[in-house]
Design a protein around this motif. Structure first.
Motif, PDB file in Angstrom:
ATOM      1  N   GLU A  99      12.129   4.893   8.939  1.00 36.42           N
ATOM      2  CA  GLU A  99      10.897   5.685   8.903  1.00 36.42           C
ATOM      3  C   GLU A  99       9.804   5.023   9.738  1.00 36.42           C
ATOM      4  OE1 GLU A  99      11.501   7.976   4.597  1.00 36.42           O
ATOM      5  OE2 GLU A  99      10.200   6.216   4.698  1.00 36.42           O
ATOM      6  N   ASN A 100       9.824   3.703   9.727  1.00 36.06           N
ATOM      7  CA  ASN A 100       8.867   2.959  10.563  1.00 36.06           C
ATOM      8  C   ASN A 100       9.033   3.312  12.036  1.00 36.06           C
ATOM      9  OD1 ASN A 100       8.725   0.244  12.318  1.00 36.06           O
ATOM     10  ND2 ASN A 100       7.112   0.158  10.792  1.00 36.06           N
TER      11      ASN A 100
ATOM     12  N   ASP B 122       7.025   6.363  13.424  1.00 36.99           N
ATOM     13  CA  ASP B 122       5.654   6.196  12.955  1.00 36.99           C
ATOM     14  C   ASP B 122       4.898   5.444  14.049  1.00 36.99           C
ATOM     15  OD1 ASP B 122       3.324   5.456  11.634  1.00 36.99           O
ATOM     16  OD2 ASP B 122       4.324   4.170  10.172  1.00 36.99           O
TER      17      ASP B 122
ATOM     18  N   VAL C 219       1.941   5.321  15.210  1.00 38.09           N
ATOM     19  CA  VAL C 219       0.577   4.808  15.079  1.00 38.09           C
ATOM     20  C   VAL C 219       0.493   3.479  14.356  1.00 38.09           C
ATOM     21  CG1 VAL C 219      -0.352   7.158  15.171  1.00 38.09           C
ATOM     22  CG2 VAL C 219      -0.038   6.036  12.955  1.00 38.09           C
ATOM     23  N   HIS C 220       1.564   3.100  13.682  1.00 41.99           N
ATOM     24  CA  HIS C 220       1.478   1.796  13.005  1.00 41.99           C
ATOM     25  C   HIS C 220       1.292   0.676  14.034  1.00 41.99           C
ATOM     26  CE1 HIS C 220       5.741   0.856  14.023  1.00 41.99           C
ATOM     27  NE2 HIS C 220       5.397  -0.385  13.759  1.00 41.99           N
TER      28      HIS C 220
ATOM     29  N   GLU D   8       4.060   8.072  -2.626  1.00 43.51           N
ATOM     30  CA  GLU D   8       3.482   7.972  -1.286  1.00 43.51           C
ATOM     31  C   GLU D   8       2.484   9.117  -1.054  1.00 43.51           C
ATOM     32  OE1 GLU D   8       6.784   8.414   1.357  1.00 43.51           O
ATOM     33  OE2 GLU D   8       7.092  10.501   0.798  1.00 43.51           O
ATOM     34  N   MET D   9       1.747   9.021   0.034  1.00 44.12           N
ATOM     35  CA  MET D   9       0.797  10.082   0.391  1.00 44.12           C
ATOM     36  C   MET D   9       0.886  10.299   1.896  1.00 44.12           C
ATOM     37  SD  MET D   9      -3.331  10.094  -0.117  1.00 44.12           S
ATOM     38  CE  MET D   9      -4.321  11.088   1.051  1.00 44.12           C
ATOM     39  N   LEU D  10       1.772  11.210   2.301  1.00 43.00           N
ATOM     40  CA  LEU D  10       1.967  11.431   3.728  1.00 43.00           C
ATOM     41  C   LEU D  10       0.801  12.235   4.299  1.00 43.00           C
ATOM     42  CD1 LEU D  10       5.798  12.138   3.991  1.00 43.00           C
ATOM     43  CD2 LEU D  10       4.548   9.978   4.047  1.00 43.00           C
ATOM     44  N   VAL D  11       0.415  11.876   5.532  1.00 41.36           N
ATOM     45  CA  VAL D  11      -0.691  12.550   6.218  1.00 41.36           C
ATOM     46  C   VAL D  11      -0.197  13.021   7.588  1.00 41.36           C
ATOM     47  CG1 VAL D  11      -2.526  11.381   4.951  1.00 41.36           C
ATOM     48  CG2 VAL D  11      -1.509  10.284   6.971  1.00 41.36           C
ATOM     49  N   SER D  12      -1.123  13.564   8.363  1.00 40.88           N
ATOM     50  CA  SER D  12      -0.681  14.223   9.602  1.00 40.88           C
ATOM     51  C   SER D  12       0.035  13.263  10.543  1.00 40.88           C
ATOM     52  CB  SER D  12      -1.881  14.866  10.297  1.00 40.88           C
ATOM     53  OG  SER D  12      -2.738  13.858  10.790  1.00 40.88           O
ATOM     54  N   SER D  13      -0.388  12.005  10.602  1.00 39.26           N
ATOM     55  CA  SER D  13       0.253  11.066  11.516  1.00 39.26           C
ATOM     56  C   SER D  13       1.636  10.640  11.023  1.00 39.26           C
ATOM     57  CB  SER D  13      -0.642   9.839  11.728  1.00 39.26           C
ATOM     58  OG  SER D  13      -1.002   9.274  10.490  1.00 39.26           O
ATOM     59  N   ASP D  14       2.011  11.116   9.849  1.00 39.14           N
ATOM     60  CA  ASP D  14       3.354  10.819   9.332  1.00 39.14           C
ATOM     61  C   ASP D  14       4.331  11.943   9.630  1.00 39.14           C
ATOM     62  OD1 ASP D  14       2.744   8.301   8.085  1.00 39.14           O
ATOM     63  OD2 ASP D  14       1.646   9.424   6.556  1.00 39.14           O
TER      64      ASP D  14
ATOM     65  N   ILE E 183       7.916  11.058  10.213  1.00 41.32           N
ATOM     66  CA  ILE E 183       8.688  10.726   9.010  1.00 41.32           C
ATOM     67  C   ILE E 183       9.217  11.994   8.353  1.00 41.32           C
ATOM     68  CG2 ILE E 183       8.436   9.781   6.669  1.00 41.32           C
ATOM     69  CD1 ILE E 183       6.435   7.750   7.970  1.00 41.32           C
TER      70      ILE E 183
ATOM     71  N   PRO F 169      -1.590   3.396  -1.226  1.00 40.08           N
ATOM     72  CA  PRO F 169      -1.166   4.728  -1.664  1.00 40.08           C
ATOM     73  C   PRO F 169      -0.488   5.534  -0.551  1.00 40.08           C
ATOM     74  CG  PRO F 169      -3.552   4.629  -1.415  1.00 40.08           C
ATOM     75  CD  PRO F 169      -3.041   3.236  -1.252  1.00 40.08           C
ATOM     76  N   HIS F 170      -0.679   5.120   0.687  1.00 38.81           N
ATOM     77  CA  HIS F 170      -0.105   5.833   1.817  1.00 38.81           C
ATOM     78  C   HIS F 170       1.414   5.666   1.849  1.00 38.81           C
ATOM     79  CE1 HIS F 170       0.315   5.968   6.516  1.00 38.81           C
ATOM     80  NE2 HIS F 170       0.661   7.122   5.984  1.00 38.81           N
ATOM     81  N   ARG F 171       1.856   4.447   2.162  1.00 38.75           N
ATOM     82  CA  ARG F 171       3.293   4.231   2.319  1.00 38.75           C
ATOM     83  C   ARG F 171       3.802   3.067   1.481  1.00 38.75           C
ATOM     84  NH1 ARG F 171       6.994   6.462   3.793  1.00 38.75           N
ATOM     85  NH2 ARG F 171       7.790   5.218   5.511  1.00 38.75           N
TER      86      ARG F 171
ATOM     87  N   TYR G 184      -0.510  -2.077   7.434  1.00 44.23           N
ATOM     88  CA  TYR G 184       0.428  -1.167   8.096  1.00 44.23           C
ATOM     89  C   TYR G 184      -0.301  -0.179   9.024  1.00 44.23           C
ATOM     90  CZ  TYR G 184       5.168   0.965   8.086  1.00 44.23           C
ATOM     91  OH  TYR G 184       6.424   1.420   8.403  1.00 44.23           O
ATOM     92  N   HIS G 185      -1.272   0.568   8.480  1.00 42.87           N
ATOM     93  CA  HIS G 185      -1.954   1.588   9.278  1.00 42.87           C
ATOM     94  C   HIS G 185      -3.472   1.487   9.197  1.00 42.87           C
ATOM     95  CE1 HIS G 185       2.013   3.293   8.230  1.00 42.87           C
ATOM     96  NE2 HIS G 185       1.997   3.780   9.444  1.00 42.87           N
TER      97      HIS G 185
ATOM     98  N   GLU H  69      -6.261   9.203  11.392  1.00 43.95           N
ATOM     99  CA  GLU H  69      -6.443  10.574  10.901  1.00 43.95           C
ATOM    100  C   GLU H  69      -7.843  11.083  11.228  1.00 43.95           C
ATOM    101  OE1 GLU H  69      -3.957  12.411   9.272  1.00 43.95           O
ATOM    102  OE2 GLU H  69      -2.772  10.691   9.956  1.00 43.95           O
TER     103      GLU H  69
ATOM    104  N   ARG I  67      -8.550  11.640  -1.962  1.00 44.87           N
ATOM    105  CA  ARG I  67      -7.193  11.634  -2.520  1.00 44.87           C
ATOM    106  C   ARG I  67      -6.540  10.259  -2.407  1.00 44.87           C
ATOM    107  NH1 ARG I  67      -3.662  15.252   0.662  1.00 44.87           N
ATOM    108  NH2 ARG I  67      -2.059  14.185  -0.551  1.00 44.87           N
TER     109      ARG I  67
END
Lengths: 408, 408, 408
Positions: B171-172, B175, B177-178, B326-332, B335, C69-71, C89-90, C106, C115
């Motif tokens: 998954e990394n 990703d 942007v990390h 987890e909390m996925l956002v647009s940059s994810d 993933i 909380p993200h990843r 990480y981000h 983001e 959130r």
């Protein structure tokens, strides 16, 4: 091939298990004598039980359940006086029978002291080892096996704690043909040497097993040999239930596989080295103890010596070898015999009888001698010299002393 | 966010699991070639299975289930002859098809030998790595990815065993942007340097993902750049299911994440270094292997190099990252795409079809080349030089040789 | 003797457990100040919860749940800016209240940021230690115990992570008579010295316990002494729930037993050394931290110093001492009292009241001073000098400095 239930019956050693009950009829080494100075105690573990062993200032040994009944601290860090073993925490003192004889901070009544007793076990010393007996009273005699008693020899004790069940190690001891491959071809390959150069690699023409009073006599006839060779005529014994006698000529050994718990075995190599006829052996103040290393820095098994190869096979079989997936063949009939013997002795104990080899007659116990090959695998002196290089003995602190004595 | 059942479906790799079934359609490196001399064997573990790999004196490889069917000893300590791999214990010998061809101590019948077969798997060698295939027959071709085949380059193989599941590592790799934060700002902070000095810290204007025949092409456009930059126009691939292609200019790498079991991943960094145009690369006798250290003496993660930072994030997510929290956002969205792809390929395999990237046509497999940035993150040569200092490459035994070659 | 249910109620510290609820009303040290430079973060664990603590460039502390909380990466490796702690990480950044204030990759809306909040906890610094509070709001005041505030003294902090539950360590602190045996007779035996030479070995004539506002005052009268001795008249306190005050004359200590989880305790020895009257103490830039070693190379307990003996008894009682097998006697009445006090305070908290020693009045919290013996066990200066040799203090990096100061 065994079912899981059959396997559990033969392998598990904790209190109350069938095999644990059978094995509790025997004595086991728990420490080398040299590890326990007068006045001190040590933690030990045997047959799934946590224990504390101590030696009082007069040299008397005691063996108790490990945790003090008061607050549970380890008696294995206690101080031993002539009164007994004092818990390090508050000094509650237990004599060798487990009776509490002192509570320094209390106004003790006989009744209070009586409530505070701990379980005591039998412990004796012989030949540089300290032995324990955890079974039903009355305890049988500590067997006076010959090597523990011989005079005019050099002795040492090697040891390794192995993360596997005791039975797969004992099964190895009724499996003569593994010598041919593991200690012959495989070891020679590790050493970069031609396997034909090793007496170990001689082909087995036949193998034989005979029950005797103390266990099983193992015999082998090698290619080019005959039934009049020591290997067949004399053989060497598995002494029931956890000891193997090996060696030849001027070196004689017990390999004792002490079941610490279901998945841990403390392996002892107890050796006697005989001087040439008519020469005295150097006098030893104590029987020295050494650790036998069996893993390298990367955690791989060390298979560049005979016993390292054995350990690799035992441990790599798994914590408890999975006998539901094995495939026994004709050369495994010693293993079948050992399992049958164990099963028979389990039955015998359930009928309330002493199992094989339990000794209660002092007359019989003056010295118990075992037959062993003088010439082994067709060799003798050169066999010994090589053994000092390619067996556990190469790690012995008296290796040079032994070689010097033999050279004389 | 995934439910526990969805997460299990995507992460667990053992025999019979959905993902284990999908992943068994692919080949995985299990050792570096240099680790397995002719005549020897090694223990390996892949997809939750214990195995033994060997190389016979003629260089042919074999891969077998680890435990000998006879008594369960490890074939990973066996000796390999032209006949096959001999168990160290009794010499039962298994050819590369798993057939038992010798039981030295037995009068063997064809039937007895046949009963003693072990499971054999496919194993091949390419570019300095030994690859295994544990899936259904017929095995697909071992993919001839470009880096394994290039000539006139320097190569090395870095490796680290990581205590976490493979999927959080993959998954990394979708990703992008990390990089900006972890390898830019965070690493610069560890090095005590201004983050604006690092090409890694340039801000991502946009990221893009395109499915292609072998996986996913990753793209990024950095602040101040444009769609005509290599970072966007070319990008670099995630090669389904466990490989990432990275690097630029004269350094090219695969990062291969081998699922050892559910909670262990063997991470390989496979690198090719190209000499300046028109110059030859030094000739290598073997592709060297090195370990990448990732914990310090106190057990803390080493985050003073790029890959150490990655490892810290992967491992600190937990043995299997808890995707129910987890909390996925647009940059994810990379993933999300990868999980969807994995799910689709799981379905495809259940319908009896080959999943993505499985190759059965030799013509197609002459060489499989992947696009990769020449200029990465706006840099090129200086990017490489810095990478040799701040990535896993700084632990390479050929680091000086690579730097000397590049200096020419 | 306790039933398993009673024992669980008194020992287990995780979220939602009765004792975990009670213990969450108090502050605990989680790091030494010297371990957390500005701009950095560290992983810590307290009461079964995984946390990340950080110090921003302006010196302000924050304490957050560990996993982003993200990843789910560890915030304990984050970088702390004036805005808050950035996930490695981000770069998601959390302020000291746990609010997410940045998601660098983001386009953040207020709602998205909201959130992403993490649980934040209270953290403060005092006397060279960083303290955490995980309980219900509003947090009580961090108690300003005297030793944390004294001026003109030398300080150090010793620490050891111990693999056992906190309660058996606290029970040791209401058990005065163990000193006589463990630190008197037993230690002297380890040192090869006559036990009559040690003030520790003087016999206890009586022991006493009095509840006071902050816990329990412990008293002892030794043989040959009287009720007018400091040991009885003054005594020293167990400060509820996890601190012991010990020492005498010019050395004063807290022993703080921080419950990391059910089976791990971080033990702090916080010491103040007073210069001779009228002399200044050397100025310390920081309060130094040192590790107290308690196992030797063979893994045995080190029982050659006072605290090593204590640790041996605590740890050897088992991960959680089995109180269904103990045998309490009259000299254990401090232990009975402590369990009763804990049980009463559990009830009090369930009735919605603050438990013992929780401070909410700043006036009261200017400095909280505790009584402590000036002359202890009948000794004073020579007692201190010996303590520097036979206690944890012998491992202190300022041992020589302390001895030099005292010599003046």
């Amino acid at each position: 091939m065994l079912s899981p239930a059959e396997q559990d019956r033969l392998t598990r050693v904790g209190p109350g298990t069938p095999m644990g009950t059978l094995l509790r009829y025997y004595w086991y080494p728990i420490l080398a004598s040299v590890e326990l100075p007068a006045g001190e105690a040590r933690e030990v573990r045997l047959l799934g039980e946590d224990l504390a062993v101590f030696r009082d200032p007069e040299g008397r040994l005691g063996l108790l359940a490990r945790h003090c009944p008061h607050r549970g601290a380890s008696l294995g860090y206690g101080v031993a006086s002539v009164e007994g073993l004092a818990c390090p925490y508050h000094g509650w003192t237990f004599d060798r029978s487990g009776a509490c004889v002192q509570m320094p901070a209390e106004n003790t009544s006989a009744r209070l002291l009586q409530r505070a007793g701990v379980t005591a076990y039998c412990v004796e010393e012989l030949g540089g080892l300290i032995f324990a007996y955890l079974g039903p009273a009355p305890a049988p005699l500590l067997p006076r096996y010959d090597l523990f008693l011989w005079e005019g020899v050099l002795r040492d004790v090697g040891r390794a704690q192995l993360p596997c069940n005791w039975l797969q190690i004992m099964e190895n001891s009724v499996d003569p043909v593994h010598v041919e491959y593991l200690h012959g071809h495989h070891l020679q390959a590790q050493l970069g040497q031609d396997s034909s150069a090793s007496p170990y690699s001689r082909r087995h023409e036949k193998i034989g097993f005979d029950l005797f009073e103390y266990g099983i006599i193992k015999r082998r006839q090698l290619v080019g040999g005959s039934e009049s060779d020591d290997d067949w005529r004399v053989g060497h014994p598995l002494i029931f239930p956890v000891t193997l006698r090996v060696g030849a000529h001027s070196q004689h050994r017990f390999q004792i596989r002490v079941p610490v718990d279901d998945i841990t075995t403390m392996h002892y190599w107890y050796s006697c080295y005989l001087p040439p006829p008519g020469k005295p052996a150097p006098v030893q103040a104590v029987v020295p103890l050494y650790e036998v290393p069996w893993r390298d820095e990367q955690g791989r098994f060390r298979v560049d010596f005979v016993d390292g190869g054995d350990i690799m096979t035992w441990v790599s079989q798994g914590a408890i070898a999975d006998r539901s997936r094995e495939m026994l063949v004709s050369s495994d009939r010693g293993i079948v015999l050992l399992r049958k013997l164990l099963s028979d002795e389990l039955d015998r104990v359930q009928r309330g009888k002493d199992p094989m080899g339990v000794i209660r007659d002092p007359e019989k116990n003056r010295i118990i001698s075992f037959a062993q090959e003088h010439n082994k695998l067709g060799g003798s002196v050169q066999f010994l010299r090589r053994a000092m290089d390619i067996s556990h003995a190469r790690f012995s602190p008296i290796r040079e002393q032994v070689l010097a004595m033999l050279k004389d």
